[in-house]
Design a protein around this motif. Structure first.
Motif, short mmCIF file in Angstrom:
data_model
loop_
_atom_site.label_atom_id
_atom_site.label_comp_id
_atom_site.label_asym_id
_atom_site.label_seq_id
_atom_site.Cartn_x
_atom_site.Cartn_y
_atom_site.Cartn_z
N VAL A 101 4.26 -0.98 3.60
CA VAL A 101 4.29 1.06 2.83
C VAL A 101 5.26 1.34 2.40
CG1 VAL A 101 3.61 3.02 3.78
CG2 VAL A 101 2.98 0.71 4.53
N ASP A 102 4.40 1.45 1.00
CA ASP A 102 5.27 2.77 0.35
C ASP A 102 4.89 4.19 1.03
OD1 ASP A 102 6.95 4.75 -1.19
OD2 ASP A 102 5.97 3.56 -3.02
N GLY A 103 6.09 4.73 2.09
CA GLY A 103 5.39 5.99 2.10
C GLY A 103 5.84 5.46 3.73
N VAL A 144 0.84 -1.10 0.02
CA VAL A 144 -0.26 -0.13 -0.02
C VAL A 144 0.84 1.53 0.44
CG1 VAL A 144 -1.92 -0.92 0.75
CG2 VAL A 144 -0.44 -0.21 2.05
N GLU A 145 0.23 2.41 -0.33
CA GLU A 145 1.02 3.54 -0.10
C GLU A 145 0.12 4.40 0.59
OE1 GLU A 145 1.20 5.68 -3.60
OE2 GLU A 145 0.90 3.87 -5.00
N ASN A 146 1.18 4.85 1.60
CA ASN A 146 0.90 6.01 2.62
C ASN A 146 1.82 6.91 3.44
OD1 ASN A 146 -1.86 6.25 5.15
ND2 ASN A 146 0.50 6.24 6.15
N PRO A 147 1.15 8.22 3.19
CA PRO A 147 1.30 9.14 2.87
C PRO A 147 2.11 9.89 4.74
CG PRO A 147 -0.43 10.49 3.27
CD PRO A 147 -0.31 8.64 3.10
N ALA A 148 3.72 10.43 5.22
CA ALA A 148 3.77 10.96 6.08
C ALA A 148 2.52 11.43 7.10
CB ALA A 148 5.12 11.42 5.95
N ALA A 149 2.13 11.47 8.32
CA ALA A 149 1.92 12.30 9.11
C ALA A 149 0.14 12.03 8.67
CB ALA A 149 2.34 13.67 8.72
N GLY A 150 0.12 10.69 8.16
CA GLY A 150 -1.62 10.18 7.21
C GLY A 150 -1.96 8.88 7.22
N LEU A 151 -3.36 8.79 7.01
CA LEU A 151 -3.90 7.49 7.04
C LEU A 151 -4.42 7.27 6.08
CD1 LEU A 151 -4.50 6.88 10.91
CD2 LEU A 151 -2.48 5.70 9.98
N SER A 152 -4.15 6.52 5.11
CA SER A 152 -4.47 6.23 3.40
C SER A 152 -5.64 5.63 3.65
CB SER A 152 -4.02 5.87 2.82
OG SER A 152 -3.26 5.26 2.86
N ALA A 153 -6.92 5.61 2.67
CA ALA A 153 -7.68 4.76 3.03
C ALA A 153 -6.83 3.19 3.01
CB ALA A 153 -8.81 4.83 1.18
N ALA A 154 -6.23 3.31 1.94
CA ALA A 154 -5.97 2.09 1.22
C ALA A 154 -5.12 1.03 2.52
CB ALA A 154 -4.78 1.64 -0.08
N LEU A 155 -4.45 2.02 3.40
CA LEU A 155 -3.51 1.80 4.04
C LEU A 155 -4.71 0.65 5.48
CD1 LEU A 155 -1.20 0.52 6.37
CD2 LEU A 155 -0.93 3.33 7.15
N LEU A 156 -5.91 1.87 5.43
CA LEU A 156 -6.82 1.37 6.69
C LEU A 156 -6.99 0.31 6.24
CD1 LEU A 156 -8.30 5.20 7.78
CD2 LEU A 156 -6.55 3.50 8.81
N ARG A 157 -8.24 0.26 4.98
CA ARG A 157 -8.13 -0.94 4.32
C ARG A 157 -7.25 -2.09 5.16
NH1 ARG A 157 -10.21 2.11 0.33
NH2 ARG A 157 -8.32 1.22 -0.87
N ALA A 158 -5.81 -2.23 4.25
CA ALA A 158 -5.10 -3.46 4.54
C ALA A 158 -4.58 -4.15 6.18
CB ALA A 158 -3.66 -3.09 3.78
N LEU A 159 -4.95 -2.91 6.91
CA LEU A 159 -4.74 -3.63 8.52
C LEU A 159 -6.17 -4.16 8.52
CD1 LEU A 159 -4.19 -0.02 9.87
CD2 LEU A 159 -2.49 -2.00 9.69
N GLY A 160 -7.65 -3.83 8.23
CA GLY A 160 -8.63 -4.70 8.80
C GLY A 160 -8.18 -5.99 8.25
N CYS A 161 -8.47 -5.89 6.96
CA CYS A 161 -7.89 -7.54 6.32
C CYS A 161 -7.10 -7.74 7.24
CB CYS A 161 -7.79 -7.38 5.41
SG CYS A 161 -7.25 -8.45 4.24
N GLY A 162 -6.00 -7.39 7.17
CA GLY A 162 -4.97 -8.48 7.86
C GLY A 162 -4.91 -8.53 9.21
N ILE A 163 -6.25 -7.75 9.67
CA ILE A 163 -6.29 -8.49 11.13
C ILE A 163 -7.03 -9.89 11.22
CG2 ILE A 163 -7.25 -8.17 13.71
CD1 ILE A 163 -6.43 -5.14 12.96
N GLU A 164 -8.21 -9.37 9.88
CA GLU A 164 -8.95 -10.67 10.12
C GLU A 164 -8.34 -12.48 9.56
OE1 GLU A 164 -12.49 -8.91 8.43
OE2 GLU A 164 -12.25 -7.64 9.62
N ARG A 165 -7.50 -11.53 8.49
CA ARG A 165 -7.31 -12.85 7.89
C ARG A 165 -6.28 -14.18 9.05
NH1 ARG A 165 -3.63 -11.33 2.98
NH2 ARG A 165 -4.77 -10.64 1.40
N ASP A 166 -6.66 -15.84 8.48
CA ASP A 166 -6.36 -16.36 9.51
C ASP A 166 -4.36 -16.34 8.97
OD1 ASP A 166 -8.93 -16.84 9.92
OD2 ASP A 166 -9.00 -18.04 8.98
N GLU A 167 -3.73 -16.47 7.66
CA GLU A 167 -2.97 -16.67 7.86
C GLU A 167 -1.77 -15.76 8.18
OE1 GLU A 167 -2.21 -17.23 3.36
OE2 GLU A 167 -3.40 -15.27 3.06
N LYS A 168 -0.58 -15.51 8.81
CA LYS A 168 0.35 -14.29 8.70
C LYS A 168 0.18 -13.67 7.92
CE LYS A 168 2.87 -17.05 12.51
NZ LYS A 168 2.57 -16.64 13.90
#
Length: 188
Positions: A125-127, A96-120
């Motif tokens: 992050v590019d940024g 994902v891409e994410n700017p300094a001092a910010g939270l992008s939609a892509a990063l937030l979706r990835a976090l939600g997805c990553g927490i819910e996954r059964d696999e490691k």
């Protein structure tokens, strides 16, 4: 969601850290540890690591985080290949891409997805990934351990419970931005 996937809003910055709040984000949210081996028995499940150095130390101590968030940078310096954490053994990778001092939609979706996954899972992050700790705390399950780096001091361990989740949500609410953050994280 793999590298290159996602909608046109991936680069949308949903939240930014206002200058007047920067101090609130510098105080550690839990105890600071300097030895991953000593921290290991205190870790709950899942283990979520935010930062390259933290992920490397945990992995070297025999703890492969269930979710690792990396940007190949520490203290504004690019990591050499030998300093990068080993990301082999992760079942999923999300770029994902994410700017300094910010939270992008892509990063937030990835976090939600990553927490819910059964696999490691590893999120690369590019940024900048520094602020990822707060939304992770807002949605991680009870009993999870979030470990992030405190520059120049060590690793901060935050056991997740309703109190830490509420505090993280209050911090997110103080940031400048869009209410769509809840949707991007899968609701909370």
């Amino acid at each position: 969601m793999a590298g290159g996937e996602g909608g046109s809003d991936d680069l949308d910055v949903l939240l930014t850290l206002p200058d007047e709040l920067r101090g609130a984000f510098k105080d550690p949210l839990g105890p600071i540890h300097t030895d991953a081996n000593r921290l290991r028995p205190d870790l709950g499940e899942p283990v979520i690591a935010v930062g390259d150095v933290v992920t490397r130390h945990l992995t070297q101590a025999g703890v492969r985080p269930d979710l690792a968030i990396l940007d190949w940078v520490t203290e504004r310096e690019a990591l050499s290949e030998s300093e990068k954490p080993d990301i082999t053994g992760y079942g999923g990778r999300i770029d994902v891409e994410n700017p300094a001092a910010g939270l992008s939609a892509a990063l937030l979706r990835a976090l939600g997805c990553g927490i819910e996954r059964d696999e490691k899972t590893v999120i690369v992050v590019d940024g900048e990934e520094d602020l990822a700790t707060v939304p992770v705390l807002a949605v991680a399950p009870d009993g999870a351990s979030v470990v992030y780096g405190q520059p120049g001091e060590g690793m901060v361990h935050v056991p997740v419970d309703s109190e830490t989740r509420t505090h993280a949500r209050e911090l997110l609410a103080k940031m400048d931005g869009d209410e769509a953050v809840q949707d991007a994280l899968g609701g909370f």
